[in-house]
Structures are given as structure tokens and as C-alpha cells.
Design a protein around this motif. Structure first.
Motif, short mmCIF file in Angstrom:
data_model
loop_
_atom_site.label_atom_id
_atom_site.label_comp_id
_atom_site.label_asym_id
_atom_site.label_seq_id
_atom_site.Cartn_x
_atom_site.Cartn_y
_atom_site.Cartn_z
N ASN A 16 -9.08 -71.05 77.42
CA ASN A 16 -9.21 -71.35 75.99
C ASN A 16 -8.18 -70.64 75.12
O ASN A 16 -8.32 -70.59 73.90
CB ASN A 16 -10.61 -70.99 75.50
CG ASN A 16 -11.68 -71.88 76.11
OD1 ASN A 16 -11.42 -73.04 76.44
ND2 ASN A 16 -12.88 -71.35 76.27
N VAL A 17 -7.15 -70.10 75.74
CA VAL A 17 -6.10 -69.44 74.97
C VAL A 17 -5.11 -70.50 74.50
O VAL A 17 -4.01 -70.66 75.02
CB VAL A 17 -5.41 -68.32 75.80
CG1 VAL A 17 -4.35 -67.61 74.95
CG2 VAL A 17 -6.44 -67.31 76.28
N SER A 18 -5.56 -71.26 73.53
CA SER A 18 -4.78 -72.37 72.97
C SER A 18 -4.85 -72.29 71.46
O SER A 18 -5.89 -71.94 70.89
CB SER A 18 -5.33 -73.72 73.45
OG SER A 18 -5.30 -73.81 74.86
N GLY A 19 -3.74 -72.63 70.83
CA GLY A 19 -3.70 -72.59 69.37
C GLY A 19 -2.32 -72.22 68.87
O GLY A 19 -1.35 -72.21 69.62
N ASP A 20 -2.23 -71.93 67.57
CA ASP A 20 -0.97 -71.60 66.93
C ASP A 20 -0.96 -70.16 66.45
O ASP A 20 -1.97 -69.66 65.94
CB ASP A 20 -0.73 -72.51 65.71
CG ASP A 20 -0.54 -73.96 66.10
OD1 ASP A 20 -0.09 -74.21 67.23
OD2 ASP A 20 -0.83 -74.84 65.27
N VAL A 21 0.18 -69.51 66.61
CA VAL A 21 0.38 -68.16 66.10
C VAL A 21 1.68 -68.15 65.30
O VAL A 21 2.73 -68.52 65.82
CB VAL A 21 0.45 -67.11 67.22
CG1 VAL A 21 0.62 -65.71 66.62
CG2 VAL A 21 -0.78 -67.16 68.10
N GLU A 22 1.59 -67.72 64.06
CA GLU A 22 2.79 -67.59 63.23
C GLU A 22 3.16 -66.12 63.15
O GLU A 22 2.32 -65.26 62.84
CB GLU A 22 2.57 -68.14 61.82
CG GLU A 22 3.84 -68.10 60.98
CD GLU A 22 3.63 -68.65 59.57
OE1 GLU A 22 4.63 -69.06 58.95
OE2 GLU A 22 2.48 -68.64 59.08
N VAL A 23 4.42 -65.82 63.44
CA VAL A 23 4.91 -64.45 63.37
C VAL A 23 6.13 -64.40 62.46
O VAL A 23 6.78 -65.42 62.20
CB VAL A 23 5.28 -63.91 64.77
CG1 VAL A 23 4.06 -63.89 65.69
CG2 VAL A 23 6.42 -64.71 65.40
N ALA A 24 6.42 -63.18 62.00
CA ALA A 24 7.62 -62.95 61.21
C ALA A 24 8.53 -62.00 61.98
O ALA A 24 8.07 -60.98 62.51
CB ALA A 24 7.27 -62.35 59.85
N GLY A 79 10.91 -62.80 75.08
CA GLY A 79 9.73 -62.31 75.77
C GLY A 79 8.89 -61.39 74.89
O GLY A 79 7.66 -61.41 74.95
N THR A 80 9.54 -60.59 74.05
CA THR A 80 8.82 -59.70 73.14
C THR A 80 8.04 -60.50 72.11
O THR A 80 6.90 -60.18 71.78
CB THR A 80 9.81 -58.76 72.44
OG1 THR A 80 10.50 -57.98 73.43
CG2 THR A 80 9.10 -57.82 71.48
N VAL A 81 8.65 -61.57 71.61
CA VAL A 81 7.96 -62.43 70.64
C VAL A 81 6.75 -63.10 71.30
O VAL A 81 5.64 -63.12 70.72
CB VAL A 81 8.93 -63.50 70.09
CG1 VAL A 81 8.19 -64.44 69.14
CG2 VAL A 81 10.10 -62.84 69.37
N LEU A 82 6.94 -63.63 72.50
CA LEU A 82 5.84 -64.30 73.19
C LEU A 82 4.69 -63.34 73.49
O LEU A 82 3.52 -63.70 73.33
CB LEU A 82 6.35 -64.92 74.49
CG LEU A 82 7.15 -66.21 74.36
CD1 LEU A 82 7.71 -66.63 75.72
CD2 LEU A 82 6.29 -67.33 73.78
N LEU A 83 5.01 -62.13 73.92
CA LEU A 83 3.97 -61.16 74.24
C LEU A 83 3.15 -60.83 73.01
O LEU A 83 1.91 -60.79 73.06
CB LEU A 83 4.60 -59.89 74.82
CG LEU A 83 3.63 -58.78 75.22
CD1 LEU A 83 2.74 -59.22 76.38
CD2 LEU A 83 4.39 -57.51 75.59
N THR A 84 3.79 -60.60 71.88
CA THR A 84 3.09 -60.27 70.64
C THR A 84 2.20 -61.43 70.19
O THR A 84 1.04 -61.24 69.81
CB THR A 84 4.09 -59.93 69.53
OG1 THR A 84 4.91 -58.84 69.96
CG2 THR A 84 3.37 -59.54 68.25
N ALA A 85 2.74 -62.64 70.23
CA ALA A 85 1.98 -63.81 69.79
C ALA A 85 0.80 -64.08 70.72
O ALA A 85 -0.31 -64.40 70.27
CB ALA A 85 2.90 -65.03 69.73
N ARG A 86 1.02 -63.94 72.02
CA ARG A 86 -0.05 -64.19 72.99
C ARG A 86 -1.21 -63.22 72.78
O ARG A 86 -2.38 -63.61 72.83
CB ARG A 86 0.48 -64.03 74.43
CG ARG A 86 1.10 -65.26 75.05
CD ARG A 86 1.35 -65.02 76.52
NE ARG A 86 0.28 -64.22 77.09
CZ ARG A 86 -0.92 -64.69 77.41
NH1 ARG A 86 -1.19 -65.96 77.21
NH2 ARG A 86 -1.83 -63.90 77.91
#
Length: 410
Positions: free
Chosen positions: A336-344, A279-286
Motif C-alpha cells: 500500500n505504499v502508493s501515492g504522491d509526495v511533493e518535495v522541495a 537516490g537521496t530524493v527517492l529515499l526521502t520521499a519514500r
């Protein structure tokens, strides 16, 4: 008088005692309902135990996909965080469990429902508000507010006196309360009640300690459509499998631990320790993708609404009309919140590396410092009028401060 009650049953000490206590106190049939929200436990054992204690019928339902898709994902679209720390992982599970209890009560002809939430906790409010919203006529039994079994030792004695088998290892021996699902693990109570005390060794069992996390970061790309994640590293995944994958990665890199003091619904402060890896990863990426795709004023309004939305979820108002109204506005913003997010992922941190979207509102031409780039859309003298218009009110304030007051006016 109660003829049949549907109990939210987990198989632990509290709800096992409650099952026997309901039969003994109300002399009624008890139907046990076991909800699989991804807690990772052997639910067949809980089912067999419920029958052994005396349940007339036991329902076991795999709700993981419904939980993630219809409850967690809508909440994540709001970027909901309670009091700057709690991602509401346990709170969001209660309305789903309550809703299924009401459905089962209708199916089996039960006239009552029951839960195992304590008299000082938040969950009693969450369960009972949901019950009363979905079926105002249902009778609600709250053992912790009715019986005189107020200590753990009393519960253990009751269990022994009634032949209820309680595991002698694992969860039964923990001096604190644990609640786990696909989204979150919550630790609270007993040894964790002192905010000034360090959590004892061995409290955490989901997210790896920082010292044990890998020394190299790991990259992961999440694909979103309409505000919801649909793929990880290019592989399409269900809502359940999305959490499975991100929980695995985040857990390895010690992502998602929170230790905070929060304000409970009933007006007291409590310490809550949480692990919410995926959930923390998803929140940051979103949030990173929203910054790219949502209009600035819409984003500002959304940030203003978020604390109210989070408070509604925390306080058990998932089925309330005001939450549904906010959800409609939030979902409209996600088109329109569509696309790719790359995180480390690295040593407890989630760092955004890049984000791309076909609906990006970012324009290199407009922000470029290169001469002539984007000249048709933006001229360097344009800000002058904007600044002057915004400064008009300051000139009025300055003039009022320097002019003497007219005679007779103090």
C-alpha cells in the motif's frame, strides 16, 4: 589450467593491464565484459580498446533498466543506508555485473572469471561471493592478489611495455579512485585517504557545489506504486528515466553529497565520499509516504531490519537466502505504499512538502481537537485505562523497593 576467462572490463588502467596480464600469464583467451550501469562513458571506445589489447571477444550490455528496476528499487524499498550515510550505490552494482559474467561464461564456454578489485577493497568480496553463489565450480582469478604490480607507476610501466594506450587526461590523471553508475558516484583512495583533509578542489564532478546551487527552491512530485517510483511531476517514467530526471534536478540543487568514514568488510576503516543525487530524493520521499501508509508496528520492525539488510548488501550477500527472506518481508510491507509526495530541493536539502495516498492510515477525525469530531471512534476517557495498564509494572517495582526483605533473605 585456464582455457577461457571472462573479465569484468571498464577500459581503465587497471582492467586494461589485467586483460594483457591474463593473456600473458595464463596463455588463455580473454573475453571482456563491459556493463553499462549508467556511468555515462563512451563504451564503444572501451570495446575497441579491449580488442586492441587482445580480447578474443567483447560483450557490451546496456543493463541500466535492469539495474534500476531489479536491484536499486528493491534495495530502496528497504530504505537501506549503510552506517547512516552510504546509500550503497556502488555496492548494489557488483552482484549484477557478477551475474552477467557467469551468464556469459556459460554462453562462451569459459571456465574462469576475473575482476579488477584490489586486495584491500570491498569489491573483491562482493564479486567473488556472487560468483561462488551462482556457479561454485567456476575458477576465479584475482590479479591484485596474484601479481607483483602493486603501484600505479608499475601499472603504467606495464602498460607502456605492452603497448596499451592510456588516456593522458581525465580519469587517468586523477589521484583518487572513481566509480560511477546511474545511482551513485564513489570517490576514494589516494588524496582522500586522510579523513582530516578537505577534499581537493575539482574532486567532485557530479553534484553542484552548494555555493553554485540556485537561490530558489524547486518543487518536484514523485508518484509511487507498491513502493517504487513510477512518475515524476505526473509524467510516467521507466526506472532508468526516473533516475535520469531526479539526478538532473538533485544535481542542480547540490543534493546528495556524503563524506564519511566507514567500516570495510575486511575490517579496516576507510573514508568514502559519495554523490547520490536522485537516490537521496527517492529515499526521502519514500520514507514520507511510508509514514503515511504503513502500520506503526510494521514501520518499527522495518526500521530494525534495515541496518541488517544494508549490511548484507554492503558485504556482497545480495544472492544470500537471508537477503531474499528479508526482501520478501519488506516487499510485503510495500503493498500500500502508493501515492504522491511533493518535495522541495534547495541548497543540498530535500524537504517534504506534502504527501497523499488512497491507502493513508492517517485520520483527521481521530487526531482532530475539535469537539465531537470522531467521537464514535475515540472518547477522551479512553486513555485512562491504557495508561493505568501500562503503569502496573511501575507500581510493582515501587512496592518491591519499599518493602523490607523477609528474614533470612539478603
Amino acid at each position: 589450467m585456464v582455457n577461457k576467462v571472462v573479465l569484468a572490463y571498464s577500459g581503465g588502467l587497471d582492467t586494461s593491464v589485467i586483460l594483457a596480464w591474463l593473456k600473458e600469464t595464463y596463455e588463455c583467451e580473454v573475453v571482456a565484459f563491459i556493463a553499462d550501469l549508467g556511468q555515462g562513458e563512451e563504451l564503444d571506445r572501451a570495446r575497441d580498446k579491449a580488442y586492441a589489447i587482445g580480447a578474443a571477444e567483447v560483450f557490451v550490455e546496456d543493463l541500466r533498466e535492469e539495474f534500476a528496476r531489479d536491484y536499486v528499487f528493491p534495495m530502496l524499498r528497504a530504505n537501506a543506508v549503510y552506517e547512516d550515510g552510504y546509500l550503497l550505490g556502488s555496492a548494489i552494482g557488483r552482484p549484477l555485473i557478477a551475474a552477467k559474467q557467469i551468464e556469459i561464461a556459460k554462453t562462451v564456454g569459459a571456465d574462469a572469471v576475473a575482476h579488477g578489485a584490489t586486495g584491500k577493497g570491498n569489491d573483491q568480496v562482493r564479486f567473488e561471493l556472487a560468483y561462488q553463489t551462482l556457479n561454485p565450480d567456476i575458477k576465479i582469478i584475482t590479479p591484485w592478489r596474484e601479481w607483483d604490480l602493486n603501484t600505479r607507476s608499475q601499472l603504467l610501466k606495464y602498460a607502456a611495455d605492452h603497448g596499451i594506450q592510456i588516456d593522458s587526461t581525465g580519469a587517468a590523471d586523477r589521484p583518487y579512485s572513481v566509480d560511477q553508475n546511474l545511482m551513485n558516484t564513489t570517490y576514494e583512495g589516494e588524496v582522500l585517504e586522510d579523513p582530516g583533509a578537505l577534499p581537493p578542489l575539482g574532486v567532485f564532478f557530479r553534484v553542484r557545489d552548494l555555493a553554485e546551487a540556485p537561490d530558489e527552491p524547486e518543487r518536484v512530485t514523485i508518484t509511487f506504486e507498491g513502493g517504487d517510483p513510477v512518475a515524476v511531476d505526473g509524467v510516467p517514467l521507466s526506472a532508468t528515466d526516473t533516475f535520469g530526471k531526479l539526478n538532473e534536478l538533485a544535481t542542480k540543487h547540490a543534493v546528495g553529497r556524503v563524506d564519511m568514514v566507514e567500516n570495510r568488510i575486511i575490517g579496516i576503516k576507510t573514508r568514502g565520499v559519495y554523490e547520490t543525487p536522485g537516490g537521496t530524493v527517492l529515499l526521502t520521499a519514500r520514507r514520507a509516504l511510508e509514514a503515511l501508509t504503513i502500520d506503526g508496528e510494521v514501520a518499527l520492525l522495518k526500521e530494525e531490519l534495515m541496518p541488517r539488510y544494508a549490511r548484507l548488501v554492503y558485504r556482497g550477500l545480495w544472492f544470500a537466502p537471508e537477503r531474499e527472506m528479508l526482501q520478501a518481508a519488506i516487499d510485503h510491507s510495500q503493498q500500500n505504499v502508493s501515492g504522491d509526495v511533493e518535495v522541495a530541493l534547495y541548497k543540498g536539502n530535500v524537504s517534504v512538502l506534502r504527501r497523499t495516498s488512497p491507502f493513508s492510515k492517517h485520520s483527521r477525525k481521530r487526531v482532530s481537537f475539535e469537539a465531537g469530531v470522531g467521537a464514535a471512534a475515540y472518547e477522551r476517557h479512553h486513555p485512562e485505562g491504557f495508561i493505568r495498564m501500562n503503569a502496573l509494572r511501575f507500581a510493582s517495582v515501587a512496592a518491591a523497593a519499599s518493602d523490607p526483605a523477609p528474614e533470612g533473605v539478603s
